[in-house]
Design an enzyme around this catalytic site. Structure first.
Site, PDB file in Angstrom:
ATOM      1  N   THR A  11      13.143  35.270   6.633  1.00  0.00           N
ATOM      2  CA  THR A  11      14.541  34.963   6.551  1.00  0.00           C
ATOM      3  C   THR A  11      14.942  34.705   5.158  1.00  0.00           C
ATOM      4  O   THR A  11      16.042  34.295   4.930  1.00  0.00           O
ATOM      5  CB  THR A  11      14.632  33.656   7.257  1.00  0.00           C
ATOM      6  N   ASP A  14      13.670  37.238  -0.455  1.00  0.00           N
ATOM      7  CA  ASP A  14      12.490  38.412  -0.408  1.00  0.00           C
ATOM      8  C   ASP A  14      12.633  39.389   0.674  1.00  0.00           C
ATOM      9  O   ASP A  14      12.737  40.437   0.749  1.00  0.00           O
ATOM     10  CB  ASP A  14      11.298  38.254  -1.098  1.00  0.00           C
ATOM     11  N   SER A 126       2.286  34.339  -7.516  1.00  0.00           N
ATOM     12  CA  SER A 126       3.241  33.997  -8.464  1.00  0.00           C
ATOM     13  C   SER A 126       2.761  33.632  -9.872  1.00  0.00           C
ATOM     14  O   SER A 126       1.641  33.027 -10.065  1.00  0.00           O
ATOM     15  CB  SER A 126       4.023  32.619  -7.999  1.00  0.00           C
ATOM     16  N   GLU A 128       3.879  31.314 -11.522  1.00  0.00           N
ATOM     17  CA  GLU A 128       3.528  29.856 -11.667  1.00  0.00           C
ATOM     18  C   GLU A 128       1.979  29.568 -11.695  1.00  0.00           C
ATOM     19  O   GLU A 128       1.713  28.342 -12.057  1.00  0.00           O
ATOM     20  CB  GLU A 128       4.107  29.092 -10.358  1.00  0.00           C
ATOM     21  N   TYR A 152       2.824  23.375  -6.124  1.00  0.00           N
ATOM     22  CA  TYR A 152       3.113  24.831  -5.723  1.00  0.00           C
ATOM     23  C   TYR A 152       2.058  25.769  -5.982  1.00  0.00           C
ATOM     24  O   TYR A 152       1.749  26.844  -5.660  1.00  0.00           O
ATOM     25  CB  TYR A 152       4.313  25.262  -5.970  1.00  0.00           C
ATOM     26  N   VAL A 192      17.356  27.321 -10.330  1.00  0.00           N
ATOM     27  CA  VAL A 192      18.250  27.303 -11.664  1.00  0.00           C
ATOM     28  C   VAL A 192      19.169  28.389 -11.665  1.00  0.00           C
ATOM     29  O   VAL A 192      20.455  27.940 -12.005  1.00  0.00           O
ATOM     30  CB  VAL A 192      17.514  26.861 -12.631  1.00  0.00           C
TER      31      VAL A 192
HETATM   32  P1  NAP Z   1      12.458  31.749  -0.069  1.00  0.00           P
HETATM   33  O1  NAP Z   1      13.635  32.381  -0.176  1.00  0.00           O
HETATM   34  O2  NAP Z   1      12.217  30.207  -0.122  1.00  0.00           O
HETATM   35  O3  NAP Z   1      11.844  32.162   1.390  1.00  0.00           O
HETATM   36  C1  NAP Z   1      10.501  31.526   2.088  1.00  0.00           C
HETATM   37  C2  NAP Z   1      10.405  31.938   3.396  1.00  0.00           C
HETATM   38  O4  NAP Z   1       9.302  31.303   3.824  1.00  0.00           O
HETATM   39  C3  NAP Z   1      11.507  31.628   4.493  1.00  0.00           C
HETATM   40  O5  NAP Z   1      11.736  32.562   5.206  1.00  0.00           O
HETATM   41  C4  NAP Z   1      11.128  30.555   5.093  1.00  0.00           C
HETATM   42  O6  NAP Z   1      11.478  30.210   6.352  1.00  0.00           O
HETATM   43  C5  NAP Z   1       9.674  30.870   5.036  1.00  0.00           C
HETATM   44  N1  NAP Z   1       8.608  29.520   5.549  1.00  0.00           N
HETATM   45  C6  NAP Z   1       8.394  28.783   4.611  1.00  0.00           C
HETATM   46  N2  NAP Z   1       7.393  27.902   5.355  1.00  0.00           N
HETATM   47  C7  NAP Z   1       7.107  28.448   6.413  1.00  0.00           C
HETATM   48  C8  NAP Z   1       6.101  27.992   7.361  1.00  0.00           C
HETATM   49  N3  NAP Z   1       5.443  27.208   7.217  1.00  0.00           N
HETATM   50  N4  NAP Z   1       5.956  29.339   8.399  1.00  0.00           N
HETATM   51  C9  NAP Z   1       6.574  30.305   8.387  1.00  0.00           C
HETATM   52  N5  NAP Z   1       7.463  30.889   7.559  1.00  0.00           N
HETATM   53  C10 NAP Z   1       7.637  29.783   6.393  1.00  0.00           C
HETATM   54  O7  NAP Z   1      11.463  32.565  -1.156  1.00  0.00           O
HETATM   55  P2  NAP Z   1      11.492  33.839  -1.741  1.00  0.00           P
HETATM   56  O8  NAP Z   1      12.084  33.818  -3.087  1.00  0.00           O
HETATM   57  O9  NAP Z   1      12.087  34.890  -0.878  1.00  0.00           O
HETATM   58  O10 NAP Z   1       9.974  34.250  -2.201  1.00  0.00           O
HETATM   59  C11 NAP Z   1       9.120  34.863  -1.307  1.00  0.00           C
HETATM   60  C12 NAP Z   1       7.662  34.460  -1.681  1.00  0.00           C
HETATM   61  O11 NAP Z   1       7.476  35.001  -2.887  1.00  0.00           O
HETATM   62  C13 NAP Z   1       7.310  33.317  -1.288  1.00  0.00           C
HETATM   63  O12 NAP Z   1       6.144  33.027  -1.136  1.00  0.00           O
HETATM   64  C14 NAP Z   1       7.398  32.740  -2.791  1.00  0.00           C
HETATM   65  O13 NAP Z   1       6.582  31.537  -3.107  1.00  0.00           O
HETATM   66  C15 NAP Z   1       6.878  34.211  -3.592  1.00  0.00           C
HETATM   67  N6  NAP Z   1       7.481  34.030  -4.939  1.00  0.00           N
HETATM   68  C16 NAP Z   1       8.624  33.926  -5.329  1.00  0.00           C
HETATM   69  C17 NAP Z   1       9.258  34.263  -6.405  1.00  0.00           C
HETATM   70  C18 NAP Z   1      10.566  34.315  -6.704  1.00  0.00           C
HETATM   71  O14 NAP Z   1      10.992  34.115  -7.839  1.00  0.00           O
HETATM   72  N7  NAP Z   1      11.448  34.371  -5.749  1.00  0.00           N
HETATM   73  C19 NAP Z   1       8.281  34.571  -7.520  1.00  0.00           C
HETATM   74  C20 NAP Z   1       6.978  34.482  -7.096  1.00  0.00           C
HETATM   75  C21 NAP Z   1       6.373  34.313  -5.939  1.00  0.00           C
HETATM   76  P3  NAP Z   1      13.081  29.341   6.540  1.00  0.00           P
HETATM   77  O15 NAP Z   1      13.922  30.466   6.362  1.00  0.00           O
HETATM   78  O16 NAP Z   1      12.778  28.956   7.974  1.00  0.00           O
HETATM   79  O17 NAP Z   1      13.064  28.326   5.514  1.00  0.00           O
HETATM   80  O1  F7E Z   2      13.241  26.739 -12.021  1.00  0.00           O
HETATM   81  C1  F7E Z   2      14.261  24.559 -14.954  1.00  0.00           C
HETATM   82  C2  F7E Z   2      12.868  24.221 -14.082  1.00  0.00           C
HETATM   83  O2  F7E Z   2      13.290  26.236  -9.838  1.00  0.00           O
HETATM   84  C3  F7E Z   2      13.280  27.356 -13.242  1.00  0.00           C
HETATM   85  C4  F7E Z   2      10.155  30.055  -7.409  1.00  0.00           C
HETATM   86  O3  F7E Z   2      10.670  31.207  -7.305  1.00  0.00           O
HETATM   87  O4  F7E Z   2       9.842  31.062  -9.682  1.00  0.00           O
HETATM   88  C5  F7E Z   2      10.439  29.987  -9.130  1.00  0.00           C
HETATM   89  O5  F7E Z   2       9.993  28.738  -9.517  1.00  0.00           O
HETATM   90  C6  F7E Z   2      13.190  26.711 -14.639  1.00  0.00           C
HETATM   91  C7  F7E Z   2      12.027  25.194 -14.389  1.00  0.00           C
HETATM   92  O6  F7E Z   2      12.200  28.354 -10.698  1.00  0.00           O
HETATM   93  C8  F7E Z   2      16.935  22.437 -13.241  1.00  0.00           C
HETATM   94  O7  F7E Z   2      12.567  23.224 -14.759  1.00  0.00           O
HETATM   95  C9  F7E Z   2      16.336  22.926 -15.263  1.00  0.00           C
HETATM   96  O8  F7E Z   2      11.619  25.364 -15.883  1.00  0.00           O
HETATM   97  O9  F7E Z   2      14.347  28.160 -10.821  1.00  0.00           O
HETATM   98  P1  F7E Z   2      13.385  27.229 -10.817  1.00  0.00           P
HETATM   99  P2  F7E Z   2      10.646  28.030 -11.035  1.00  0.00           P
HETATM  100  O10 F7E Z   2      10.223  26.634 -10.866  1.00  0.00           O
HETATM  101  O11 F7E Z   2      10.227  28.771 -12.186  1.00  0.00           O
HETATM  102  C10 F7E Z   2       8.205  30.941  -9.484  1.00  0.00           C
HETATM  103  C11 F7E Z   2       7.732  32.310 -10.122  1.00  0.00           C
HETATM  104  C12 F7E Z   2       8.096  30.854  -7.904  1.00  0.00           C
HETATM  105  O12 F7E Z   2       6.978  31.572  -7.631  1.00  0.00           O
HETATM  106  C13 F7E Z   2       8.684  29.903  -7.373  1.00  0.00           C
HETATM  107  O13 F7E Z   2       8.525  30.394  -5.914  1.00  0.00           O
HETATM  108  O14 F7E Z   2      14.386  25.856 -14.550  1.00  0.00           O
HETATM  109  N1  F7E Z   2      15.418  23.680 -14.810  1.00  0.00           N
HETATM  110  N2  F7E Z   2      16.866  22.194 -14.469  1.00  0.00           N
HETATM  111  C14 F7E Z   2      15.797  23.498 -13.442  1.00  0.00           C
HETATM  112  N3  F7E Z   2      15.414  23.974 -12.089  1.00  0.00           N
HETATM  113  C15 F7E Z   2      16.033  23.692 -11.101  1.00  0.00           C
HETATM  114  N4  F7E Z   2      15.666  24.133  -9.739  1.00  0.00           N
HETATM  115  N5  F7E Z   2      16.896  22.771 -11.215  1.00  0.00           N
HETATM  116  C16 F7E Z   2      17.710  22.407 -12.144  1.00  0.00           C
HETATM  117  O15 F7E Z   2      18.437  21.295 -12.044  1.00  0.00           O
END
Ligand code: NAP
Ligand code: F7E
Length: 322
Positions: A11, A14, A126, A128, A152, A192
């Site tokens: 859901t 990605d 990630s 991160e 995280y 962000v």
């Molecule tokens: P997202 O939009 O937050 O989606 C997370 C998904 O995980 C949602 O479907 C959520 O369900 C589900 N989920 C959360 N807790 C769960 C649980 N306990 N059991 C089953 N399902 C659960 O994240 P995304 O951006 O698509 O990212 C996908 C994956 O890539 C994540 O693992 C994230 O950490 C990783 N990732 C993301 C990024 C990025 O920049 N987007 C970068 C690196 C890695 P609900 O809809 O019910 O909340």
């Molecule tokens: O923050 C700064 C914040 O929450 C990016 C997730 O998909 O990518 C994501 O994590 C930057 C940070 O992403 C606000 O401090 C400033 O430096 O959009 P973000 P993230 O933390 O980089 C990694 C790769 C993942 O794996 C994660 O799942 O933006 N920032 N002001 C802010 N960030 C947020 N959210 N809100 C603010 O108001």
């Protein structure tokens, strides 16, 4: 015969793009969804896809639910995208984050070992996990040491490590995609990029007055989710399990993003953006810039979107919406 893919986190941002991509490639797609009191809202990203996928209730924390699905479906490929994915919120709910993002992966691996040991597993790792570590050229790559700086990131480092451990110890086909930030019009509103673009549009329409953010000086390597889900499928199609960085190699600060987005709307960000300490993290990851040479050379992957094109698509989406 069509391949069967099982997606956790279907859901999410990605999950929805990956479902579209795999359906286009002719896969049968199965997904795990959590029970939620507002089903329509939770499943909104899947609205147009639902009739083509098999959705089952479950949770990464409930091993019996994973066991039942894997035993029934016998998938060829498993994409583990489920996670509490918000870094700042991982400080509010650190234990839930660790249980889902770390122990949830161990639950999945144990279920795979038991029910479908030949399935190929993709783990959503990630950037991160690197924390504030980088190589002498300023970039992060597969060999860069990992020192995460958030609950995280720590949980994701556990799952990354246990995937590698089970690959070697039990000969599972288990791979990590180490993905840098990726966004899209489907990105959650408290990340962000969406927060800035959506609120800048609201300000330009006179529907909001200011935008409160945290640290404006951190830098991120932002790509598009559509490009990154293509990489996930390529990682599982490779002839052996391995770990791959997926990134654009371009980095920009939050301030750069504000400047560009507001100026595209003929506004000066300095008139509207304020820093609120509420959004500043206890420990910040200040700089990300990924080197994805290995993925380009071995998988033949390359991104189609750059930073500018990503912003334009998100801006267009919110301009249409408001
Ligand atoms: P997202 O939009 O937050 O989606 C997370 C998904 O995980 C949602 O479907 C959520 O369900 C589900 N989920 C959360 N807790 C769960 C649980 N306990 N059991 C089953 N399902 C659960 O994240 P995304 O951006 O698509 O990212 C996908 C994956 O890539 C994540 O693992 C994230 O950490 C990783 N990732 C993301 C990024 C990025 O920049 N987007 C970068 C690196 C890695 P609900 O809809 O019910 O909340
Ligand atoms: O923050 C700064 C914040 O929450 C990016 C997730 O998909 O990518 C994501 O994590 C930057 C940070 O992403 C606000 O401090 C400033 O430096 O959009 P973000 P993230 O933390 O980089 C990694 C790769 C993942 O794996 C994660 O799942 O933006 N920032 N002001 C802010 N960030 C947020 N959210 N809100 C603010 O108001």
């Amino acid at each position: 015969m069509a391949k069967k893919a099982f997606i956790t986190g279907i859901t999410g941002q990605d999950g929805s793009y990956l479902t579209e991509h795999l359906l286009d490639l002719g896969y049968n797609v199965y997904g795990l969804v959590r029970r939620n009191s507002v089903t329509e809202h939770q499943q909104s990203r899947l609205e147009n896809l639902k009739k083509n996928v098999d959705l089952t209730y479950g949770d990464m924390l409930d091993q019996s639910s994973i066991d039942k699905i894997l035993n029934r479906v016998q998938p060829d490929e498993i994409y583990n995208l489920a996670a509490q994915s918000h870094v700042r919120i991982s400080y509010d709910i650190p234990q839930f984050t660790a249980q889902t993002n770390a122990l949830g992966v161990l639950n999945l691996l144990e279920s795979v070992k038991m029910h479908c040991p030949s399935a190929r597993i993709y783990q959503a790792s990630s950037s991160e996990m690197f924390g504030n570590s980088r190589d002498s050229d300023g970039m992060q790559r597969e060999t860069t040491p990992m020192h995460p700086v958030s609950p995280y990131g720590c949980a994701k480092l556990f799952s990354y490590s246990v995937i590698r451990n089970y690959r070697k110890a039990f000969k599972l086909f288990a791979s990590n995609g180490i993905l840098f930030n990726h966004e899209s019009p489907r990105r959650g509103s408290n990340f962000v990029t969406t927060k800035i673009i959506k609120n800048a549009v609201l300000i330009s329409k006179g529907k909001a007055k200011i935008l409160e953010l945290g640290n404006l000086d951190s830098k991120r390597d932002w790509g598009h989710s559509k490009d990154y889900v293509r990489a996930m499928q390529l990682i599982l199609s490779h002839d052996k399990p391995d770990d791959f960085v997926i990134s654009t190699g371009q980095t920009n600060s939050i301030r750069d993003l504000c400047k560009i987005v507001f100026s595209k709307l003929n506004l000066d960000y300095e008139d509207y953006v304020r820093v609120n300490p509420k959004y500043v993290r206890p420990e910040e990851l200040s700089y990300l810039c990924g080197d994805c040479t290995k993925s380009k050379e071995i998988l033949g992957w390359k991104p189609e979107y750059n930073f500018e094109k990503l912003i334009d698509e998100m801006l267009e989406f919110f301009l249409k919406q408001y």
